[in-house]
Every structure is written in C-alpha cells, then in structure tokens.
Design an enzyme around this catalytic site. Structure first.
Site, PDB file in Angstrom:
ATOM      1  N   ASP A  37      -4.174  -3.909  -0.275  1.00  0.00           N
ATOM      2  CA  ASP A  37      -4.070  -4.046   1.179  1.00  0.00           C
ATOM      3  C   ASP A  37      -4.712  -2.872   1.911  1.00  0.00           C
ATOM      4  O   ASP A  37      -4.891  -1.789   1.350  1.00  0.00           O
ATOM      5  CB  ASP A  37      -2.596  -4.109   1.602  1.00  0.00           C
ATOM      6  CG  ASP A  37      -1.923  -5.415   1.217  1.00  0.00           C
ATOM      7  OD1 ASP A  37      -2.574  -6.274   0.599  1.00  0.00           O
ATOM      8  OD2 ASP A  37      -0.724  -5.560   1.536  1.00  0.00           O
ATOM      9  N   HIS A  88      -5.382  -9.397   6.507  1.00  0.00           N
ATOM     10  CA  HIS A  88      -4.185  -8.558   6.701  1.00  0.00           C
ATOM     11  C   HIS A  88      -4.020  -8.216   8.177  1.00  0.00           C
ATOM     12  O   HIS A  88      -3.340  -7.264   8.539  1.00  0.00           O
ATOM     13  CB  HIS A  88      -4.325  -7.287   5.867  1.00  0.00           C
ATOM     14  CG  HIS A  88      -3.039  -6.568   5.587  1.00  0.00           C
ATOM     15  ND1 HIS A  88      -1.855  -7.204   5.266  1.00  0.00           N
ATOM     16  CD2 HIS A  88      -2.742  -5.236   5.576  1.00  0.00           C
ATOM     17  CE1 HIS A  88      -0.903  -6.312   5.068  1.00  0.00           C
ATOM     18  NE2 HIS A  88      -1.404  -5.114   5.265  1.00  0.00           N
ATOM     19  N   HIS A  92      -3.541  -3.866  11.584  1.00  0.00           N
ATOM     20  CA  HIS A  92      -2.238  -3.597  10.966  1.00  0.00           C
ATOM     21  C   HIS A  92      -1.088  -3.630  11.968  1.00  0.00           C
ATOM     22  O   HIS A  92       0.004  -3.122  11.692  1.00  0.00           O
ATOM     23  CB  HIS A  92      -2.222  -2.267  10.206  1.00  0.00           C
ATOM     24  CG  HIS A  92      -1.305  -2.271   9.015  1.00  0.00           C
ATOM     25  ND1 HIS A  92       0.047  -1.979   9.114  1.00  0.00           N
ATOM     26  CD2 HIS A  92      -1.522  -2.546   7.710  1.00  0.00           C
ATOM     27  CE1 HIS A  92       0.598  -2.068   7.915  1.00  0.00           C
ATOM     28  NE2 HIS A  92      -0.323  -2.425   7.042  1.00  0.00           N
ATOM     29  N   HIS A 189      -2.472  -0.369  -2.510  1.00  0.00           N
ATOM     30  CA  HIS A 189      -3.190  -0.098  -1.258  1.00  0.00           C
ATOM     31  C   HIS A 189      -4.432   0.751  -1.499  1.00  0.00           C
ATOM     32  O   HIS A 189      -4.358   1.787  -2.162  1.00  0.00           O
ATOM     33  CB  HIS A 189      -2.262   0.601  -0.261  1.00  0.00           C
ATOM     34  CG  HIS A 189      -1.122  -0.253   0.194  1.00  0.00           C
ATOM     35  ND1 HIS A 189      -0.025  -0.495  -0.608  1.00  0.00           N
ATOM     36  CD2 HIS A 189      -0.918  -0.940   1.348  1.00  0.00           C
ATOM     37  CE1 HIS A 189       0.817  -1.303   0.032  1.00  0.00           C
ATOM     38  NE2 HIS A 189       0.299  -1.580   1.216  1.00  0.00           N
TER      39      HIS A 189
END
Length: 229
Positions: A37, A88, A92, A189
């Site tokens: 991510d 995603h 964010h 990540h």
C-alpha cells in the site's frame, strides 16, 4: 500505540460479517498474496521491485493517485513487470470523510493518474483496475454498497504486521510468518511510512515462505480462488 495483536482478532470478526470483501481465500494449497500500500515511492518501490525480480514472484500494489503522479516512471515499471494494481484512494484520505459522489471522483482521479503514468487507455484502466482497498482499512456498509454499485471490488487483508510503524525488519517478518495460512492476504507498505524497510522485510518473508513451500499469487488470482470455493 501498536495494535498488531488486535488485527488477527479483527479479521476473524470482520471477514464473516462482510463476505463481499476479499479478506483471504479458503484453499488447501499453500498460496499467499503479497500486497503493498501507499506507493509508488521513488526510492522504496524500486528497491522492492529488485526483491520481487530476484525471486520472480508476483505482487499486488494499491496505489495512491498523488504518488502515481509524483513517480510515474516507477508506476510504469511496476505495471510493466506484470504486477497487479489496485486503488488506495487519491491521497490516503479516509473514505468515510467523503460523500458518495466525491468518493467516486477520488477513485476516477486515481485511475486517470494510473492511465497517464502507465500509458494506458483510460477506458481500459476503468474496466480492469477496479480493486479498492480503503485507507486505514476503514469502511462502512454504505461505502461497500457504493463501491459495488460502481463495479469496484473491495479488498481487505488477513495479515497486518503494522510495518508502517517501523518496529524492525525481524519483528515484521516474525508477525507475518506466525500468522500466515494457506490463502492469506498480507499487507505491507512501500510508501513514506514503512517503506524504508520494505525491501529487506519482503526478502526475509519471501525466503522463509518459499522454504515452507508457499507459492505467490496476485489479488486477481486470489479472487478467482475465493470464488471457486
């Protein structure tokens, strides 16, 4: 505050409650999906790609639109290697802070960034890049309903080692290796938070899982396996 011990409990509660999300796959075969991510990142992601190239394994990347715009060549390198790509969000921001129309615009804006970076037709991206992982794993039933009505597929996780807090390479690897099961969906990540360790952490995890006989699949393959059961 580290919540790593809580995530396995959350998974066991949420997975049966929201079965239309992809949490893992119930399979007998030793397969696992590695996902990353918050990228692409100009330094961390190329280092990670070297590890994935080294072992010749596929992975899945859930991208932030703003990061794609900042590092288009890195995004293109990921895509050209055949790794799976999902969304995603653009920056964010949690999906719960958006109205439905704004959330849809947010996802389309991210798809546009991917199309431009990877030199793809936007219609193709909007048809094929439709896996969505909500930032911070936060969603509501209404958000899931909206995603499905727009033909997106919500993707969650079964193994979350909390690598974004940088507890150490060995700690993250141990958390993953102790929790992984056949059909697990692992979240790491490669962005600003956690990405500094991601290449070394991934190398350690992959080496150990290969020794255990695991094979690596993409999120798309995990969907297919999940639906086949």
């Amino acid at each position: 505050m580290q919540l790593a011990p809580v995530y396995p409990i959350l998974y066991r509660i949420l997975q049966p409650t929201f079965p239309y999300c992809l949490w893992s796959a119930r399979v007998k075969e030793p397969i696992v999906a590695l996902t990353f991510d918050d990228g692409p990142h100009p330094q961390h992601t190329p280092q990670l790609l070297k590890v994935l190239d080294k072992y010749d394994i596929p992975a899945s990347f859930f991208w932030l639109g703003v990061c794609v715009e900042r590092s288009p060549e890195v995004a293109k390198a990921v895509y050209q290697r055949g790794h799976w790509v999902g969304l995603h969000g653009y920056n964010h921001q949690m999906f719960t802070s958006f109205t439905a129309p704004i959330l849809k615009q947010n996802l389309v804006k991210t798809q546009l960034a991917i199309a431009q970076a990877c030199k793809l037709d936007l219609d193709y991206v909007q048809t094929h890049v439709r896996d969505v992982r909500p930032p911070n794993g936060v969603f509501t039933p209404q958000i899931l309903k909206s995603l499905q009505s727009w033909s997106y597929r919500p993707v969650m996780w079964s193994v979350v080692p909390e690598d974004w807090l940088l507890p150490g390479i060995a700690v993250v690897a141990q958390r993953v290796l102790s929790q992984v099961r056949n059909g697990s969906l692992i979240v790491l990540h490669d962005g600003m938070f956690g990405g500094a360790d991601v290449a070394q952490t991934t190398d350690l995890i992959v080496k150990n899982l290969l020794q255990r006989g695991f094979n690596f699949v993409t999120v798309e393959q995990l969907w297919q396996l999940s639906q086949a059961v």
